[in-house]
Design an enzyme around this catalytic site. Sequence first.
Site, short mmCIF file in Angstrom:
data_model
loop_
_atom_site.label_atom_id
_atom_site.label_comp_id
_atom_site.label_asym_id
_atom_site.label_seq_id
_atom_site.Cartn_x
_atom_site.Cartn_y
_atom_site.Cartn_z
N HIS A 136 19.39 0.20 -6.06
CA HIS A 136 19.02 1.40 -5.30
C HIS A 136 20.24 2.32 -5.14
CE1 HIS A 136 15.87 -1.35 -3.25
NE2 HIS A 136 15.19 -0.48 -3.94
N ARG A 190 13.32 0.32 -13.55
CA ARG A 190 14.14 -0.79 -14.01
C ARG A 190 13.79 -1.21 -15.43
NH1 ARG A 190 12.98 -4.33 -8.89
NH2 ARG A 190 11.00 -3.48 -9.55
N LYS A 219 2.81 -4.87 5.45
CA LYS A 219 3.75 -5.79 4.80
C LYS A 219 4.44 -6.62 5.87
CE LYS A 219 5.02 -3.75 0.38
NZ LYS A 219 6.14 -3.28 -0.44
N SER A 223 14.63 -6.28 -4.52
CA SER A 223 14.80 -6.78 -3.15
C SER A 223 14.15 -8.16 -3.01
CB SER A 223 14.16 -5.83 -2.15
OG SER A 223 14.73 -4.56 -2.26
O1 PNS Z 1 10.09 0.22 -2.62
P1 PNS Z 1 8.61 0.29 -2.88
O2 PNS Z 1 7.89 -0.71 -2.00
O3 PNS Z 1 8.29 0.12 -4.34
O4 PNS Z 1 8.14 1.77 -2.43
C1 PNS Z 1 6.78 2.13 -2.51
C2 PNS Z 1 6.54 3.48 -1.79
C3 PNS Z 1 7.10 3.45 -0.38
C4 PNS Z 1 7.20 4.59 -2.56
C5 PNS Z 1 4.99 3.72 -1.76
O5 PNS Z 1 4.34 2.58 -1.34
C6 PNS Z 1 4.59 4.89 -0.87
O6 PNS Z 1 4.89 6.03 -1.15
N1 PNS Z 1 3.90 4.56 0.25
C7 PNS Z 1 3.47 5.53 1.23
C8 PNS Z 1 1.96 5.71 1.22
C9 PNS Z 1 1.54 6.64 0.14
O7 PNS Z 1 1.87 7.81 0.10
N2 PNS Z 1 0.77 6.10 -0.83
C10 PNS Z 1 0.28 6.83 -1.96
C11 PNS Z 1 1.30 6.85 -3.07
S1 PNS Z 1 0.50 7.15 -4.56
#
Ligand code: PNS
Length: 158
Positions: free
Chosen positions: A17, A90, A41, A128
């Site tokens: 990150h 990645r 989560k 993570s």
């Molecule tokens: O680190 P991660 O868990 O891969 O991040 C995922 C994240 C936070 C980018 C994604 O889950 C997100 O944007 N969640 C917020 C809810 C949302 O907007 N969902 C629609 C996205 S298409």
Amino acid sequence: MKVAVFPGSFDPITLGHIDILIRAVQIFDKVIVAVLHNVHKNPLFTVDERISLIEEATKQLPNMAVDSFQGLLVDYVKKHHAMAIIRGLRETGDFQNELNMAQMNHTLYTGAQTIFLPTQPKFSFVSSSLVKEVAKHGGDIFDFVPQVVGNALREKYR
Ligand code: PNS
């Protein structure tokens, strides 16, 4: 002022990150690291802990802020007048899901573009969840996370 949001769970932040962040702050005037507050989560670190670990690990980086968000990412992006959403890639396995998210986000809000930055190969296997798995079993994780995060992981699993 070109603002970008770098969203994620960051449970916890890894050197992968940080690598993305180092490059993002060179492209944008301001990068907001936005930690997802996801009630569904079961994170190891609280949002406040994740924020302070990120702040500690990025003290030397200019043009950035750390925040948290709930709900839709695009609503947060709109509110902060950001023009871009940064995501690290990645390996090819990441791509399908990331592409779908980018397309969904763009359909919901056309005012921001998702920018993918490729992770350096040396961090391509670092996540993570893998780092937590290794730390949980007493393995050495200091090559994959900032020192402050490594210490916090040790403390959590002690
Ligand atoms: O680190 P991660 O868990 O891969 O991040 C995922 C994240 C936070 C980018 C994604 O889950 C997100 O944007 N969640 C917020 C809810 C949302 O907007 N969902 C629609 C996205 S298409």
